[in-house]
Design a protein around this motif. Structure first.
Motif, mmCIF file in Angstrom:
data_model
loop_
_atom_site.group_PDB
_atom_site.id
_atom_site.type_symbol
_atom_site.label_atom_id
_atom_site.label_comp_id
_atom_site.label_asym_id
_atom_site.label_seq_id
_atom_site.Cartn_x
_atom_site.Cartn_y
_atom_site.Cartn_z
ATOM 1 N N ASP A 124 0.830 -1.215 0.000
ATOM 2 C CA ASP A 124 0.000 0.000 0.000
ATOM 3 C C ASP A 124 0.858 1.254 0.000
ATOM 4 O OD1 ASP A 124 -2.275 -1.573 0.030
ATOM 5 O OD2 ASP A 124 -2.686 -1.268 2.171
ATOM 6 N N ILE A 125 1.928 1.243 0.774
ATOM 7 C CA ILE A 125 2.828 2.401 0.833
ATOM 8 C C ILE A 125 3.436 2.668 -0.541
ATOM 9 C CG2 ILE A 125 5.080 3.167 1.719
ATOM 10 C CD1 ILE A 125 4.230 1.824 4.419
ATOM 11 N N GLN A 126 3.838 1.614 -1.230
ATOM 12 C CA GLN A 126 4.411 1.801 -2.564
ATOM 13 C C GLN A 126 3.390 2.356 -3.547
ATOM 14 O OE1 GLN A 126 7.456 -1.100 -3.933
ATOM 15 N NE2 GLN A 126 6.754 -2.234 -2.118
ATOM 16 N N VAL A 127 2.159 1.858 -3.477
ATOM 17 C CA VAL A 127 1.102 2.376 -4.351
ATOM 18 C C VAL A 127 0.897 3.866 -4.097
ATOM 19 C CG1 VAL A 127 -1.387 2.310 -4.811
ATOM 20 C CG2 VAL A 127 -0.086 0.173 -4.677
ATOM 21 N N VAL A 128 0.818 4.245 -2.836
ATOM 22 C CA VAL A 128 0.618 5.650 -2.486
ATOM 23 C C VAL A 128 1.805 6.488 -2.969
ATOM 24 C CG1 VAL A 128 0.371 7.271 -0.571
ATOM 25 C CG2 VAL A 128 -0.909 5.130 -0.548
ATOM 26 N N LEU A 129 3.024 5.982 -2.820
ATOM 27 C CA LEU A 129 4.208 6.718 -3.284
ATOM 28 C C LEU A 129 4.218 6.880 -4.803
ATOM 29 C CD1 LEU A 129 7.091 5.341 -1.042
ATOM 30 C CD2 LEU A 129 6.256 7.690 -1.147
ATOM 31 N N ILE A 130 3.833 5.840 -5.511
ATOM 32 C CA ILE A 130 3.773 5.922 -6.976
ATOM 33 C C ILE A 130 2.805 7.028 -7.385
ATOM 34 C CG2 ILE A 130 3.024 4.716 -9.074
ATOM 35 C CD1 ILE A 130 4.100 2.107 -7.659
ATOM 36 N N ILE A 131 1.641 7.053 -6.757
ATOM 37 C CA ILE A 131 0.636 8.068 -7.095
ATOM 38 C C ILE A 131 1.131 9.455 -6.694
ATOM 39 C CG2 ILE A 131 -1.719 8.864 -6.636
ATOM 40 C CD1 ILE A 131 -2.437 5.833 -6.254
ATOM 41 N N LEU A 132 1.754 9.576 -5.534
ATOM 42 C CA LEU A 132 2.288 10.867 -5.103
ATOM 43 C C LEU A 132 3.349 11.364 -6.089
ATOM 44 C CD1 LEU A 132 2.321 13.127 -2.996
ATOM 45 C CD2 LEU A 132 3.993 11.786 -1.702
ATOM 46 N N CYS A 133 4.198 10.466 -6.545
ATOM 47 C CA CYS A 133 5.197 10.846 -7.547
ATOM 48 C C CYS A 133 4.518 11.370 -8.813
ATOM 49 C CB CYS A 133 6.090 9.651 -7.895
ATOM 50 S SG CYS A 133 7.340 9.277 -6.651
ATOM 51 N N MET A 134 3.453 10.707 -9.246
ATOM 52 C CA MET A 134 2.709 11.178 -10.418
ATOM 53 C C MET A 134 2.188 12.591 -10.182
ATOM 54 S SD MET A 134 0.392 7.835 -11.323
ATOM 55 C CE MET A 134 -0.464 8.630 -12.668
ATOM 56 N N GLN A 135 1.597 12.800 -9.029
ATOM 57 C CA GLN A 135 0.995 14.093 -8.712
ATOM 58 C C GLN A 135 2.038 15.206 -8.668
ATOM 59 O OE1 GLN A 135 -0.858 13.028 -5.018
ATOM 60 N NE2 GLN A 135 -2.754 12.385 -6.008
ATOM 61 N N LEU A 136 3.246 14.875 -8.234
ATOM 62 C CA LEU A 136 4.302 15.875 -8.094
ATOM 63 C C LEU A 136 5.186 15.971 -9.332
ATOM 64 C CD1 LEU A 136 5.341 15.172 -4.395
ATOM 65 C CD2 LEU A 136 3.795 16.943 -5.254
ATOM 66 N N GLY A 137 4.931 15.123 -10.326
ATOM 67 C CA GLY A 137 5.733 15.148 -11.542
ATOM 68 C C GLY A 137 7.126 14.576 -11.353
ATOM 69 N N VAL A 138 7.250 13.639 -10.426
ATOM 70 C CA VAL A 138 8.529 12.995 -10.134
ATOM 71 C C VAL A 138 8.427 11.539 -10.571
ATOM 72 C CG1 VAL A 138 10.089 12.284 -8.282
ATOM 73 C CG2 VAL A 138 8.908 14.485 -8.131
ATOM 74 N N GLY A 139 9.383 11.069 -11.335
ATOM 75 C CA GLY A 139 9.370 9.679 -11.747
ATOM 76 C C GLY A 139 9.662 8.754 -10.570
ATOM 77 N N TYR A 140 8.785 7.791 -10.334
ATOM 78 C CA TYR A 140 8.979 6.868 -9.220
ATOM 79 C C TYR A 140 10.272 6.072 -9.400
ATOM 80 C CZ TYR A 140 8.023 3.072 -5.919
ATOM 81 O OH TYR A 140 8.098 2.170 -4.889
ATOM 82 N N GLY A 141 10.456 5.516 -10.595
ATOM 83 C CA GLY A 141 11.662 4.743 -10.862
ATOM 84 C C GLY A 141 12.919 5.588 -10.771
ATOM 85 N N THR A 142 12.830 6.817 -11.267
ATOM 86 C CA THR A 142 13.974 7.722 -11.217
ATOM 87 C C THR A 142 14.317 8.084 -9.779
ATOM 88 O OG1 THR A 142 13.406 8.630 -13.375
ATOM 89 C CG2 THR A 142 14.850 9.954 -11.992
ATOM 90 N N SER A 143 13.292 8.334 -8.967
ATOM 91 C CA SER A 143 13.569 8.693 -7.573
ATOM 92 C C SER A 143 14.194 7.526 -6.823
ATOM 93 C CB SER A 143 12.294 9.183 -6.870
ATOM 94 O OG SER A 143 11.351 8.139 -6.734
#
Length: 140
Positions: free
Chosen positions: A57-76
């Motif tokens: 769940d934490i990873q799902v939330v982080l992926i979505i937060l990255c989308m919202q902030l314009g930050v690539g999850y994989g890149t981060s």
């Protein structure tokens, strides 16, 4: 590749529900804190299945937060990995405490600068793959 496919699935799920909007980021951050709290509770109670569920769940939330902030999850994640790769320090009471090392900081700054363009290229390639995946799915 399975990992990035899963990230892509989460991103598609979030877009379909309008969760990718930057205006939702403060709510997503609150959701992240809730999920971390659930992880802590499950861990303290020795509930392994709930620990695993909370980590997902934490990873799902982080992926979505990255989308919202314009930050690539994989890149981060890649950036974080590169930053800790050469980190020096020691274990104190079960926690890693990084050393205050000027040479190490300069090296990390150099690596960060050098890898900046590469990270942008990786993110652009990931986005192209993602868009192609969407087009292919639309065809079927």
């Amino acid at each position: 590749m399975i990992y990035m496919d899963t990230v892509s699935e989460v991103e598609q799920w979030a877009r379909a529900r309008g969760l990718d909007r930057p205006s939702n980021s403060s709510k997503q951050l609150i959701k992240l804190m809730e999920e971390v709290g659930e992880l802590s509770a499950a861990y303290n109670k020795g509930q392994q299945n709930k620990v695993i569920d909370s980590m997902g769940d934490i990873q799902v939330v982080l992926i979505i937060l990255c989308m919202q902030l314009g930050v690539g999850y994989g890149t981060s994640l890649l950036d974080a990995c590169r930053q800790i790769k050469y980190r020096k320090g020691k274990m104190i009471n079960g926690s890693f405490v990084k050393a205050d090392n000027k040479r190490l900081k300069k090296r990390n700054e150099w690596l960060e600068q050098t890898n900046c363009d590469l990270n942008k290229e990786i993110e652009a390639a990931y986005e192209r793959i993602h868009q192609l995946t969407i087009k292919i799915e639309e065809m079927f």
